[in-house]
Design an enzyme around this catalytic site. Structure first.
Site, PDB file in Angstrom:
ATOM      1  N   LYS A 223       0.790  -1.238   0.000  1.00 54.26           N
ATOM      2  CA  LYS A 223       0.000   0.000   0.000  1.00 54.26           C
ATOM      3  C   LYS A 223       0.824   1.292   0.000  1.00 54.26           C
ATOM      4  CE  LYS A 223      -2.190  -1.676   3.569  1.00 54.26           C
ATOM      5  NZ  LYS A 223      -3.102  -2.005   4.674  1.00 54.26           N
ATOM      6  N   ASP A 259      -5.737  -5.916  10.349  1.00 55.77           N
ATOM      7  CA  ASP A 259      -7.079  -5.302  10.347  1.00 55.77           C
ATOM      8  C   ASP A 259      -8.191  -6.311  10.030  1.00 55.77           C
ATOM      9  OD1 ASP A 259      -6.093  -5.501   7.757  1.00 55.77           O
ATOM     10  OD2 ASP A 259      -6.674  -3.493   7.132  1.00 55.77           O
TER      11      ASP A 259
HETATM   12  C1  BGC Z   1      -2.011  -5.859   3.534  1.00 54.38           C
HETATM   13  C2  BGC Z   1      -2.893  -6.618   4.504  1.00 54.38           C
HETATM   14  C3  BGC Z   1      -4.063  -5.761   4.921  1.00 54.38           C
HETATM   15  C4  BGC Z   1      -4.799  -5.246   3.689  1.00 54.38           C
HETATM   16  C5  BGC Z   1      -5.980  -4.358   4.049  1.00 54.38           C
HETATM   17  C6  BGC Z   1      -2.826  -5.311   2.377  1.00 54.38           C
HETATM   18  O1  BGC Z   1      -2.035  -4.518   1.569  1.00 54.38           O
HETATM   19  O2  BGC Z   1      -1.000  -6.697   3.022  1.00 54.38           O
HETATM   20  O3  BGC Z   1      -2.159  -7.006   5.641  1.00 54.38           O
HETATM   21  O4  BGC Z   1      -4.924  -6.532   5.701  1.00 54.38           O
HETATM   22  O5  BGC Z   1      -3.896  -4.510   2.889  1.00 54.38           O
HETATM   23  O6  BGC Z   1      -5.607  -3.266   4.807  1.00 54.38           O
END
Ligand code: BGC
Length: 534
Positions: A223, A259
């Site tokens: 992200k 989360d």
């Molecule tokens: C992460 C996860 C997370 C999801 C939603 C992903 O990019 O790898 O760990 O749960 O985003 O936030």
């Protein structure tokens, strides 16, 4: 190993819109459109655009011309057969992950081995007074929450802080100092600065390889984060170190969670059939309750009471599905372009076809390509060529234009295109841009549906609730409906499921887990003291 256990007595034991399929497109002939901007830009019945006031646009006509755009975008429409193939491939990848072999889908154990079964009233869970903190880091915002438990009463306050891009991509030390700094400010404002060893639940929404409830090494950033020195390190230690560096806050990290786990837990408190937690926001991911006998990599695992639990929540990290090439059969040149320009090329490919961080950009690259092919904006592609000029909220707004019943006016679509700087926008352009956006969001919903349906089939229980959260699920006008309808088509047997919007899983869920972990810790301490006194 620390972990959380709920005893039951073991408690912590649209294309609605536009009938493109019939190829009945509302099209204005180019020749008719050349002198106008776009069909009605009407606010409260009054034309708001001077150009439109002067020139009444000709009526839109229904035509059946060669549909070049539809043809160009064919690959964005996924058939049920393709979705079923995804389900098979994803389950295969998950099984590899569960077995401990190298796998795209990591299937990370969370050490949360039961969900609330609903037989205990919340007051027994919170059968203690106290203050708890929850931290929530997972996107461009970072949240600090304070939950105060007083018998049956719970009060929650929180504050949102921004994580500047320079911090997201700077050093790990600077990132954790920023977190500690925000936490200290929050504690100051809420008169918590003097509290000692405040129990804290840390929702850290990135893939973490945990070996207990309070330890976890970051596998890889996602992200848009890229802070140095964090991958491979235990994030709880980094947080503690940052707190020690400033010396003015005293916290006790009692739980580290993803989360999706917070989402599952928060829903399970309301609905004891909740077995799956899903996030479709900036990123996407799912966790679910898996049987221990189907987790070969945890063979021989016993908890601190020497007991092998029957189940454990597994954080799938399904965002990385396809990183081994499993999705090549349906990825498009536009998906490749989005991936290439991202901060982590080749990683989290399923996420990049679904989540809010990428959906707008994916629509933009399609629109840019269509403009370059002369199919949009009179062939002018400059305005739409600026990376990230088309955020996911535009997709939502444009998709909501399609919800108008009769004469679609595409007001928002027009406005958005004009704001971006597209010149010469025709009614056709607006309709076609909306078409592309709906294809991208529908594809995202269907891909997510394949993942959820696969989990429901795998769990194979009669009634299962799926806790869902995230900005795409919350704010996109048709995504939840499209998701739900497709899951219903993809599940097998007589499974009944329901999707439940989770109320702040990452915040509330973390505080709940922290409260329970604290209680278990205290119980353990009391038991140890009692046995040493004997
Ligand atoms: C992460 C996860 C997370 C999801 C939603 C992903 O990019 O790898 O760990 O749960 O985003 O936030």
């Amino acid at each position: 190993m620390s972990k959380i256990r709920y005893k039951s007595r073991r408690f912590f034991r649209f294309l609605l819109f536009f009938d493109f399929s019939e190829k009945k497109k509302i099209l204005a002939k180019k020749s008719q459109m050349s002198s106008i901007v776009c069909h009605p830009i009407i606010k409260n019945g009054i034309a708001t655009d001077a150009r439109i006031k002067k020139q009444r646009p000709p009526p839109l006509v229904v035509a059946r011309p060669r549909d070049l755009i539809q043809e160009a975008c064919e690959r964005l429409v996924l058939s049920d057969q393709q979705l079923r193939r995804i389900m098979v491939l994803m389950e295969k990848s998950m099984e590899q992950g569960l077995s401990g072999k190298k796998a795209a889908v990591k299937m990370l154990p969370t050490y949360v081995d039961a969900v609330p079964n609903g037989t205990e009233p919340i007051s027994t869970i919170f059968f203690q007074k106290g203050d708890f903190l929850a931290l929530d880091l997972g996107g461009t915002n970072f949240r600090v929450l304070h939950i105060k438990l007083e018998g049956k009463e719970t009060k929650m306050t929180g504050k949102i802080f921004r994580v500047p891009e320079s911090i997201m991509r700077g050093t790990g030390e600077a990132l954790f100092d920023h977190i500690a700094d925000c936490m200290a400010k929050f504690m100051e404002e809420n008169n918590l600065k003097d509290a000692t060893k405040l129990p804290l639940g840390f929702t850290f929404s990135f893939p973490c390889e945990q070996d207990g409830l309070t330890r976890g090494k970051l596998v890889t950033w996602t992200k848009g984060f890229k802070a140095s020195g964090v991958e491979g390190a235990d994030v709880v230690t980094l947080l503690r170190d940052a707190c020690h560096r400033r010396k003015d806050i005293d916290i006790d990290v009692v739980a580290l969670l993803n989360d999706t786990v917070g989402t599952l837990m928060a829903c399970a408190f309301q609905e004891n059939t909740c077995q799956i937690g899903v996030i479709v926001g900036t990123g996407t991911n799912a966790c679910y309750m898996e049987r221990l006998d189907r987790i070969p990599k945890l063979a021989g695992y016993v908890d601190e009471h020497n007991v092998t639990p029957e189940e454990m929540i597994i954080n799938t990290e399904w965002g990385a599905f396809g990183d081994d090439g499993a999705l090549s059969f349906l990825r498009t040149k536009w998906d490749d372009a989005v991936d290439r320009e991202s901060i982590n090329p080749g990683q989290h490919l399923y996420e990049k076809m679904i989540s809010g961080m990428y959906m707008g950009e994916c629509a933009r690259v399609v629109l840019e390509d269509l403009a370059k092919q002369g199919l949009l904006f009179g062939g002018h592609s400059d305005a739409i060529s600026t990376p990230h000029c088309f955020p996911t909220k535009f997709v939502s707004e444009i998709d909501s234009d399609l919800l108008e019943d009769d004469d679609r006016t595409f007001q928002k679509t027009y406005q958005i295109l004009e704001d971006i700087g597209v010149e010469m926008i025709t009614a056709n352009d607006c309709a076609n841009v909306a078409y592309v956006c709906s294809l991208i969001s529908t594809r995202a919903a269907h891909l997510t549906a394949a993942g959820i349906a696969m989990l429901l089939n795998r769990i194979n229980k009669k009634h299962v609730t799926v806790g869902v959260d995230g900005s795409v699920y919350r704010f996109h006008p048709t995504y939840p409906t499209l998701l739900d309808a497709k899951i219903a088509e993809l599940i097998v047997g007589d499974i009944e499921y329901k999707l439940m919007l989770s109320e702040d899983g990452s915040g509330r869920g973390a505080a709940l887990v922290a409260a329970v972990a604290t209680r278990l810790k205290e119980e353990k301490l009391a038991a140890a003291t009692a046995s040493s006194e004997r």
